[in-house]
Design an enzyme around this catalytic site. Sequence first.
Site, PDB file in Angstrom:
ATOM      1  CE  LYS B  82     -22.283 -11.270  27.531  1.00 58.15           C
ATOM      2  NZ  LYS B  82     -21.389 -10.786  26.455  1.00 58.15           N
ATOM      3  CB  SER B 157     -17.887 -11.819  27.698  1.00 60.14           C
ATOM      4  OG  SER B 157     -18.700 -10.967  26.898  1.00 60.14           O
ATOM      5  CB  SER B 181     -18.273 -10.884  23.640  1.00 61.77           C
ATOM      6  OG  SER B 181     -17.100 -10.587  24.344  1.00 61.77           O
TER       7      SER B 181
END
Lengths: 95, 498
Positions: B82, B157, B181
Site C-alpha cells: 500500500k 482505503s 481499511s
Amino acid sequence: MSISVDEVAKVAGLAKLNLKPKKVEQFAAQFNNILGYMQKLNELDTSGVEPLYSPVTHETMFREDEVRMEYSREELLGNAPETDGSYFIVPRIIG
Amino acid sequence: MSEPYLYTMTEIRRRLAGGEVRVEDVVRSCLARMDALEPSIRAFLTRADEEALSQAREMDHVGPTPDSLATKPLWGVPLALKDVLTTRGMRTTCGSRMLADFTPCFDAEAVTRLREAGAVILGKVNMDEFAMGSSTENSAFHPTANPWKLDAVPGGSSGGSAAAVAARMGFAALGTDTGGSIRQPAAFCGVVGLKPSYGRVSRYGLVAYASSLDQIGPMTLTVEDAALLLRVIAGHDPKDSTCANLPVPDYPALLAERPDLSGLRIGMPKEFWGEDGLEPDVAERCKQAMTLAEELGATCVPVALPHTPYAVAAYYIVASAEASSNLARFDGVRYGYRDKETRDLIDMYRNSRSKGFGEEVQRRIMLGTYVLSSGYYDAYYKKAAQVRRLIQRDFLEAFEQCDVICGPVTPTTAFGLGEKAADPLQMYLSDIFTISLNLAGLPGLSLPVGLGERSGLPVGLQILGPAFREDLLLQVGHVLEQRLPRLPLPAGIARKAP
C-alpha cells in the site's frame, strides 16, 4: 449544536486551508450533518469514565541517547521543494 | 507447473525454495498479469518492474540455499505494498497530490522485514488519499476497480492492495487498517485481510493518519498466507514506542494445532447480526459460515456490544482530531507539494495545503481542527475518548463469555463506483462493523465465506479476538477456510486474463 459559515471559515484559517466561499458553504452543510450525527454520543452518560486516548498498555521503553548518523544532508534535502544545497528555503518571513 | 500466479503464497515459496521455479519466471508471471489486467483494474500507482526483475535475476544467480525457507521465509515471493508505507528510493504518494513526487530515503520497518525475508517488491498500490475513505475513489490519481465487477469499488482505503491480490497480480500485499481499511476491501474483493492488535506491528514508516488507530496488516489469498506474512512483519521495534515488546508466535506452525472448532465459544453480538441494513447476500453467507462452525464443534453464544451504535461517531471524532494534528506536517517546506504563487510564508502554507490535499482530507482536517478547538474539546474529543473506553469495556466483558466474536465485515457487498461519493456520512456508515475494533485496539480477521447469491460478489466474515490473540483468529479462520469452497478467479477479469 450547529456550525455557521463564519465558524467554518475560522476553522479553515486555523487549519491553514484556503477555502473558496462555495466550499465553505458546502462544508458547513456537511459538518452540520456529521456533527448532528455525532450528537448521538450525548445520549450516553460518561461522567466518571476515564477517557481512552490510546490502546497501548505497556510502559514507554527508554534507550540511551546516542548520536547516530542515519541520513545525509543530501538525502534529507532531497524532497524539499526549494533548497540552496544546505538549507530549506522558504518565502520571506520578515518584511 | 501451471502459471505461477495461480499458486498461493505458501505454495509458491515452497516451489521457489525447492528450485522448481525460478524467481524471474514468478515475477514475470505477475508482471504479465499486470500488463493484461491493469488497464481495467488500475491497482498500481508505481510499478517497479525493472527493480523486481533485476532483484529476481540476482536471486536466481545465487539460487535458493538449503535453509532458504528457514532464514528467508519469503524468498523470491513478489508482493505489493500500500502506498502509505515508505520505501527507500521508491515513490510513496499516499494517494495524494501532496506527495506525488515524494521519494523516501528510508524503508518502513514492515518493509525492511519483508526485504530481509527475501520478498520482491512489485510496486506500490492505490489507496484513498492518506487512507481516508472506504472505496479507493478518494485517490488523487484514479479509482481502482473491483476485479469481481469492474464498475464496483474494491473497498477502501487498502483497495489497491485487495484488488491486486484478488486479481493475482502479486501473491500478497500489505494494507493498513484505521477503521476497517484492511478488512472491508478484503471482504469486497474476496481475499483474507488481517488487522493485527494495536502494537503488534511497528508503524515506523507508515505515514500516519490516526496514530492511535492505524495498524499494518497482511492481505492474502489464504489464512495460511496471512499467518506467514504476519510472522514476518510482527514484533517489537524500538523505533515505534507504541509497538509492544512481546514474543511473536510461530503463527503458521500453530495452524496445525487446531484440527476443528471443538470447545470453541463464538460470541454472536446482536448488534452485528440485526436484520436492519444487512443485505440478504451478506446475512445468508455469514449465517451459513456460523452453521458450519457449529458443525465443526463450536458453540455460538449471544454476547452484547451495547455501545456499537456509538462507534462511528466516536471514531470520526478521534480519527479526524488525530489526522488534523498529523497532517499539519505537510506545509510545503521539507517535502511535498509547494504552491509557487505565494507572497509570504503563511500564504504558502495555505495555498500548498489547499491545492495539495483533496476534498475528503480537507474535510477531516477541518473536522479535527474544529473538535479540538477551544470550547469544543470536552464536548467532542474528550467525550469520544470516554465512549472509546466504553466500547473497549464491551469487548473485554464479551470475551469473558466467549473466545472469539463473529459477525459480518460489511452490511453490503461491494457498492458501485460513485454510488456513495456525494454523501460523506453514508460512506462513513459503511464501516459500522469494523470501526469499534480499532477503537479498542483489538485484532480482526476478514475471511471470504462465499459469493452472494444475488450479486455474485464476495462476502466476508469477521472474526474478532482479544488483544494479541492473532494466533486464535488465524486458527479459527483456517479451520473454516478448509471446509468452505475456495472462490474461483474473479468474474470481472475472466475474459481479460492472460
